[in-house]
Design a protein around this motif. Structure first.
Motif, PDB file in Angstrom:
ATOM      1  N   VAL A 454       0.747  -1.277  -0.138  1.00 52.34           N
ATOM      2  CA  VAL A 454       0.070   0.101  -0.010  1.00 52.34           C
ATOM      3  C   VAL A 454       0.879   1.167  -0.035  1.00 52.34           C
ATOM      4  O   VAL A 454       2.074   1.141   0.305  1.00 52.34           O
ATOM      5  CB  VAL A 454      -0.889   0.003   1.268  1.00 52.34           C
ATOM      6  N   LEU A 455       0.209   2.563  -0.343  1.00 55.31           N
ATOM      7  CA  LEU A 455       0.978   3.692  -0.508  1.00 55.31           C
ATOM      8  C   LEU A 455       0.628   4.390   0.882  1.00 55.31           C
ATOM      9  O   LEU A 455      -0.518   4.643   1.364  1.00 55.31           O
ATOM     10  CB  LEU A 455       0.377   4.521  -1.584  1.00 55.31           C
ATOM     11  N   GLN A 456       1.820   4.725   1.501  1.00 58.54           N
ATOM     12  CA  GLN A 456       1.708   5.574   2.778  1.00 58.54           C
ATOM     13  C   GLN A 456       2.048   6.988   2.503  1.00 58.54           C
ATOM     14  O   GLN A 456       3.416   7.246   2.012  1.00 58.54           O
ATOM     15  CB  GLN A 456       2.551   4.815   3.708  1.00 58.54           C
ATOM     16  N   LEU A 457       1.448   7.932   2.727  1.00 54.30           N
ATOM     17  CA  LEU A 457       1.619   9.416   2.537  1.00 54.30           C
ATOM     18  C   LEU A 457       1.337  10.255   3.560  1.00 54.30           C
ATOM     19  O   LEU A 457       0.677   9.838   4.549  1.00 54.30           O
ATOM     20  CB  LEU A 457       0.621  10.103   1.344  1.00 54.30           C
ATOM     21  N   THR A 458       2.467  10.954   3.950  1.00 55.41           N
ATOM     22  CA  THR A 458       2.627  12.058   5.038  1.00 55.41           C
ATOM     23  C   THR A 458       2.588  13.455   4.810  1.00 55.41           C
ATOM     24  O   THR A 458       3.173  13.794   3.726  1.00 55.41           O
ATOM     25  CB  THR A 458       3.797  11.826   5.789  1.00 55.41           C
ATOM     26  N   ASP A 459       1.660  14.176   5.288  1.00 56.75           N
ATOM     27  CA  ASP A 459       1.513  15.690   4.928  1.00 56.75           C
ATOM     28  C   ASP A 459       1.581  16.240   6.431  1.00 56.75           C
ATOM     29  O   ASP A 459       1.840  15.755   7.405  1.00 56.75           O
ATOM     30  CB  ASP A 459       0.448  16.077   4.160  1.00 56.75           C
ATOM     31  N   ALA A 460       1.350  17.556   6.433  1.00 54.52           N
ATOM     32  CA  ALA A 460       1.320  18.398   7.508  1.00 54.52           C
ATOM     33  C   ALA A 460       0.123  17.905   8.661  1.00 54.52           C
ATOM     34  O   ALA A 460       0.566  18.167   9.875  1.00 54.52           O
ATOM     35  CB  ALA A 460       1.115  19.876   7.314  1.00 54.52           C
ATOM     36  N   SER A 461      -0.832  17.418   8.212  1.00 54.69           N
ATOM     37  CA  SER A 461      -1.766  16.958   9.231  1.00 54.69           C
ATOM     38  C   SER A 461      -1.753  15.479   9.682  1.00 54.69           C
ATOM     39  O   SER A 461      -2.608  15.106  10.487  1.00 54.69           O
ATOM     40  CB  SER A 461      -3.224  17.165   8.336  1.00 54.69           C
ATOM     41  N   GLY A 462      -0.794  14.930   9.030  1.00 61.81           N
ATOM     42  CA  GLY A 462      -0.547  13.330   9.702  1.00 61.81           C
ATOM     43  C   GLY A 462      -0.235  12.270   8.480  1.00 61.81           C
ATOM     44  O   GLY A 462       0.081  12.710   7.405  1.00 61.81           O
ATOM     45  N   THR A 463      -0.529  10.954   8.691  1.00 62.53           N
ATOM     46  CA  THR A 463       0.075  10.067   7.874  1.00 62.53           C
ATOM     47  C   THR A 463      -1.227   9.171   7.401  1.00 62.53           C
ATOM     48  O   THR A 463      -2.237   8.780   8.265  1.00 62.53           O
ATOM     49  CB  THR A 463       1.253   9.070   8.461  1.00 62.53           C
ATOM     50  N   ARG A 464      -1.352   8.858   6.208  1.00 63.78           N
ATOM     51  CA  ARG A 464      -2.474   8.047   5.670  1.00 63.78           C
ATOM     52  C   ARG A 464      -2.156   7.152   4.878  1.00 63.78           C
ATOM     53  O   ARG A 464      -1.091   6.924   4.288  1.00 63.78           O
ATOM     54  CB  ARG A 464      -3.233   8.914   4.901  1.00 63.78           C
ATOM     55  N   LEU A 465      -3.055   5.730   4.707  1.00 62.52           N
ATOM     56  CA  LEU A 465      -2.775   4.587   3.782  1.00 62.52           C
ATOM     57  C   LEU A 465      -3.898   4.729   2.828  1.00 62.52           C
ATOM     58  O   LEU A 465      -4.753   4.869   2.941  1.00 62.52           O
ATOM     59  CB  LEU A 465      -2.866   3.341   4.693  1.00 62.52           C
ATOM     60  N   SER A 466      -3.378   4.374   1.557  1.00 57.68           N
ATOM     61  CA  SER A 466      -4.212   4.026   0.449  1.00 57.68           C
ATOM     62  C   SER A 466      -3.578   2.869  -0.333  1.00 57.68           C
ATOM     63  O   SER A 466      -2.498   2.409  -0.395  1.00 57.68           O
ATOM     64  CB  SER A 466      -4.262   5.444  -0.559  1.00 57.68           C
ATOM     65  N   THR A 467      -4.529   2.337  -1.082  1.00 56.99           N
ATOM     66  CA  THR A 467      -4.479   0.914  -1.601  1.00 56.99           C
ATOM     67  C   THR A 467      -4.737   1.108  -3.139  1.00 56.99           C
ATOM     68  O   THR A 467      -5.782   1.518  -3.686  1.00 56.99           O
ATOM     69  CB  THR A 467      -5.042  -0.304  -1.155  1.00 56.99           C
ATOM     70  N   ASP A 468      -3.884   0.705  -4.074  1.00 56.73           N
ATOM     71  CA  ASP A 468      -4.315   0.456  -5.577  1.00 56.73           C
ATOM     72  C   ASP A 468      -5.165  -0.580  -5.932  1.00 56.73           C
ATOM     73  O   ASP A 468      -5.099  -1.810  -5.264  1.00 56.73           O
ATOM     74  CB  ASP A 468      -2.945   0.172  -6.201  1.00 56.73           C
ATOM     75  N   LEU A 469      -6.611  -0.200  -6.321  1.00 59.24           N
ATOM     76  CA  LEU A 469      -7.299  -1.286  -6.442  1.00 59.24           C
ATOM     77  C   LEU A 469      -7.781  -1.321  -8.292  1.00 59.24           C
ATOM     78  O   LEU A 469      -8.811  -1.678  -8.499  1.00 59.24           O
ATOM     79  CB  LEU A 469      -8.764  -0.992  -6.050  1.00 59.24           C
ATOM     80  N   GLY A 470      -6.673  -1.051  -8.957  1.00 59.57           N
ATOM     81  CA  GLY A 470      -6.948  -1.057 -10.462  1.00 59.57           C
ATOM     82  C   GLY A 470      -7.490   0.085 -11.087  1.00 59.57           C
ATOM     83  O   GLY A 470      -8.227   0.204 -12.149  1.00 59.57           O
TER      84      GLY A 470
END
Length: 647
Positions: A454-470
Motif C-alpha cells: 500500500v501507499l503511505q503518504l505523510t503531510d502536515a496533518s498526519g499519515t494515511r494509507l491508500s491501496t491500488d485497486l486497479g
C-alpha cells in the motif's frame, strides 16, 4: 499426503493407459442419459471443482451445468471400463462415459486461448443455461472449506482433477491414472504428485461450498445495468445522428491523433478542446486555499507546454477513436468535458506520454506510446467531493507489476508498506516533482496472495494509507467503528488490517472510495481453542451505491481471515446502521463442529434456526453441530429491533 482409504499408485505402465478399445462396452444414448439424470448433482459438482477458479463462482456454476448437459453421446459409443467406487455406480459404463466427458471438457475449459487454433466449445462462455440479471453461487461453507478452495485454486487443472477423483469419486490412484490418461492428460504422474501437496480433506468436497446445484441468487449490479441500458440507448441515438450528418455536405474536422473524426462546428465545444484554454493553477495556490482537493493541484510534468500532445488528449477525450482503449470506473460518465478542464500533469512516464486532466467531477488520464498514437488509452475515475485525504494521489502509470503515483503538492513524504506485515516498517519512496518511484502494485499481482503493498503518504496533518485497486485514484484505508473511522496508520490499526488485506481483491475495479475495517466482536472458542476476532470490512464507492460489505472470521494462528458473509448495497456496518450479525461453521482442534455467530455492540440475543437449534443472550453464540449443517441466524438488539444475518 494420501488418505488411507485410497489404493497405492501403481508403477508406470502397470495400468491401462490406452484409449477405449473394441472390447470396451458400448454405451447408447439412453444408458448415458439414465446415468446422467441419476447422478447429475455429483457430475456437476465434479465439473465445478475441476473448472479453473479464475472464471468466478457465477460462471463456474453455469459452465459446470452446461458441460454436464452436453456430456451425452450422439450415438452408441465404446466406454472405457474404469470402475466407479461409490455405491450404485460399480461397473456402470454409462456413468463412466459421462463422467469422462465431463472431466475432459472441464479440463479443456481451463486451457488458455491462443491464436494458433480455434477455441474449443468448452473454452467459450456457455450459451445455455443463462440467467439474466442474477448472479448464482453455492452457499458459503466454513473456514476449512475456504482454505481448501484456496489450495485447490493454486493447483493445475489435471492436479485438481486427480484430487477430486480421489476424494469425490473414491477412485484408487490406478483408476485415477486411467481416467486422466483417457481424458488426454500427458503428465499424469506430475498431476498426482501435485495433488499430493494438498491435505486429503476429502470429506469437505461434499460441502455446500462446492455444490453448484444448491445455489444462492443475488442481483447483478442494478445501477450498472441501468447505466448500460441508458448508454446503449444514447449510443443508438448518437449513431443515428452521426449517420444523418455523414450524408450532409461539408469537409468537417480531420482526425486528431487517435481521436475519431468530428463533424461538429459548435464554438463552445471547440473552445473546450483548445489547449490554450486549459486551466493551470499556480504552484502555491493550495497554500492559501480554503480547501485542499484536486482543484488546487498545480500543472506538473515536463510536457505541460506540448500543445500538440494536449490537443490530442483533449480530442480523444471528446471523441475517442475505435482503436482507443477506454475504461471508466462504475458510475463515471465518459463523455467530453463541458468546458476547458484543469491540467494536472503532462509528461513522460516509463514508455508512454501521459496527460492527467480534471473537470471538477472526473479525473481523465490519456496515455499514448512515445513512438506514436497507436494503442492510446483513455481512463476515467469519478472524484466529486474528494476530501484532502482522498485527493492525495493519482495513478500515473502501471508497468512490470509496479505503479507510479502523482501526489498532491502538500504531500511531504511517500513510502511503501506491506499490509500483511504490520511490524516490518515502511520503505521510503523518492518524490520527484510529486512523482513517486515505482512500487509493487497489489492490483496487478496474480496467484496466491503473499503480500499487499500500500501507499503511505505523510503531510502536515498526519499519515494515511491508500491501496491500488486497479483504478486511477487509490482507495483510502481506515479502521474504527462506523462514524468514527480513522486512518489505518497506528500499530494497532496495522495489526487489525493484516489478516484481512487480501480480501481487498474482492473490490477491485468497483469505483471504491474508502475501505474501513472494524473489529466488532471477539469470541472465546470452544474446546479451549483460543480467541477469535470478527471483523467487518465495508467498501464505500464514489457513486454512493454499490457498497461491498464482508464479515470475516479470524482464528488464532491463522494468517488470513475467512469470509463468513458478504452483501452489497446494505447499510449494515456503516454510519447509518453500524449493527452486523454473521455466523460460520467451525471445526475445533478436538474434531468437533460448531456454529459460531457474533453481533456487534448492542446485540441482546442471537438465535439459530433451521438445521441448528440454539440461542444465547448477548452478542455471541456457540452451538455444537455437525459438518454441512444448514442454519439461519436471527438477532435482537437491546432496543428490541430484530436484525438478520449478513448475506
Amino acid at each position: 499426503m494420501q488418505s488411507q482409504d485410497v489404493a497405492p499408485r501403481p508403477a508406470p505402465g502397470s495400468g491401462s493407459a490406452a484409449a477405449s478399445s473394441s472390447s470396451d462396452p458400448l454405451v447408447d444414448v439412453e444408458q448415458a442419459e439414465a446415468a446422467l439424470v441419476e447422478h447429475y448433482p455429483r457430475l456437476v459438482r465434479l465439473a465445478y471443482l475441476v473448472l479453473p477458479p479464475g472464471l468466478g463462482r457465477n460462471r463456474r456454476v453455469v459452465t459446470a451445468h452446461a458441460l454436464t448437459q452436453r456430456a451425452l453421446p450422439r450415438r452408441r459409443t465404446p466406454a472405457p471400463v474404469i470402475p466407479a467406487q461409490s455405491t450404485g455406480r460399480e461397473g456402470d459404463p454409462g456413468y463412466a462415459f459421462v463422467r469422462l466427458q465431463v472431466l475432459r471438457t472441464a479440463l479443456e475449459a481451463g486451457l488458455p486461448l491462443t491464436f494458433r487454433a480455434w477455441p474449443k466449445r468448452s473454452q467459450l462462455p456457455p450459451l445455455l443455461p443463462q440467467v439474466w440479471g442474477l448472479r448464482l453461487f453455492p452457499r458459503s461453507g466454513g473456514a476449512d472449506e475456504l482454505a481448501l478452495d484456496q489450495r485447490l485454486s493454486a493447483l493445475s487443472g489435471p492436479a485438481r482433477a486427480a484430487y477430486v477423483l480421489r476424494g469425490l469419486e473414491k477412485l484408487p490412484d490406478g483408476d485415477v491414472r486411467e481416467v486422466l490418461t483417457t481424458a488426454g492428460i500427458d503428465d499424469v504422474d506430475d498431476a498426482l504428485d501435485e495433488a499430493d501437496e494438498v491435505p486429503a480433506q476429502y470429506a469437505l468436497l461434499d460441502s455446500p461450498e462446492f455444490d453448484p446445484c444448491s445455489l444462492q441468487a443475488r442481483p447483478t449490479d442494478l445501477m450498472r445495468r441501468r447505466q448500460h441500458l441508458k448508454a446503449a440507448l444514447a449510443a443508438a441515438a448518437a449513431v443515428a445522428v452521426c449517420g444523418a450528418l455523414l450524408g450532409l455536405p461539408g469537409d468537417g474536422w480531420a482526425p486528431d491523433g487517435a481521436a475519431a473524426p468530428s463533424y461538429a462546428q459548435n464554438p463552445s465545444a471547440q473552445a473546450a478542446l483548445d489547449p490554450a484554454n486549459l486551466t493551470k493553477v499556480p504552484d502555491t495556490a493550495w497554500q492559501s486555499a480554503s480547501r485542499t482537493d484536486f482543484s488546487v493541484w498545480p500543472a506538473r510534468g515536463e510536457l505541460t507546454g506540448d500543445k500538440a500532445l494536449l490537443r490530442r488528449a483533449l480530442a480523444v477525450w471528446a471523441r475517442p477513436g475505435e482503436t482507443v482503449q477506454v475504461s471508466a470506473t462504475p458510475g463515471t460518465p465518459s463523455g467530453g468535458p463541458a468546458g476547458p478542464p484543469q491540467l494536472l500533469y503532462a509528461g513522460d512516464v516509463d514508455n508512454a506520454r501521459v496527460v492527467i486532466l480534471y473537470d471538477g467531477l472526473r479525473i481523465a488520464r490519456y496515455a499514448e506510446p512515445k513512438d506514436g498514437t497507436k494503442g492510446a488509452a483513455l481512463d476515467f475515475a469519478r472524484v466529486d467531493g474528494a476530501t484532502g485525504a482522498e485527493s492525495n494521489a493519482v495513478v500515473l502509470g502501471r508497468a512490470d507489476g509496479n505503479v507510479r503515483y502523482l501526489t498532491a503538492p502538500w504531500v511531504k513524504k511517500a513510502a511503501e508498506r506491506d499490509l500483511l506485515k504490520p511490524g516490518a516498517g515502511a520503505m521510503d519512496l523518492t518524490l520527484t516533482d510529486g512523482v513517486t518511484s515505482p512500487l509493487a502494485s497489489a492490483a496487478l499481482q496474480t496467484g496466491a496472495c503473499t503480500s499487499w503493498n500500500v501507499l503511505q503518504l505523510t503531510d502536515a496533518s498526519g499519515t494515511r494509507l491508500s491501496t491500488d485497486l486497479g483504478e486511477l485514484v487509490p482507495a483510502r484505508l481506515t479502521t474504527g467503528r462506523p462514524g468514527s473511522e480513522r486512518d489505518a496508520t497506528g500499530a494497532a490499526a496495522l495489526r487489525a488490517w493484516a489478516p484481512f488485506a487480501c480480501s481487498l481483491s474482492a473490490v477491485r475495479s468497483q469505483g471504491v472510495r474508502s475501505v474501513n475495517a472494524w473489529e466488532y466482536a471477539t469470541q472465546s472458542l470452544p474446546d479451549a481453542s483460543g480467541s477469535a476476532s470478527w471483523v467487518c470490512t465495508r467498501a464505500e464507492t464514489w457513486r454512493g451505491g454499490g457498497t461491498r460489505v464482508l464479515a470475516q472470521f479470524h482464528t488464532p494462528g491463522g494468517a488470513y481471515g475467512a469470509v463468513a458473509a458478504k452483501a452489497e448495497n446494505v447499510p449494515a456496518c456503516g454510519p447509518r446502521d453500524p449493527h452486523v450479525l454473521a455466523g460460520v461453521l467451525w471445526k475445533s482442534e478436538a474434531g468437533s463442529w460448531y456454529l459460531l455467530a457474533a453481533g456487534g455492540r448492542g446485540t441482546a440475543s442471537i438465535t439459530a434456526t433451521g438445521g441448528v437449534d440454539g440461542s444465547a443472550q448477548g452478542n455471541l453464540l456457540a452451538v455444537k453441530t455437525k459438518a454441512g449443517a444448514q442454519a439461519g441466524l436471527q438477532g435482537e438488539l437491546e432496543n428490541g429491533r430484530s436484525i438478520n444475518a449478513l448475506r
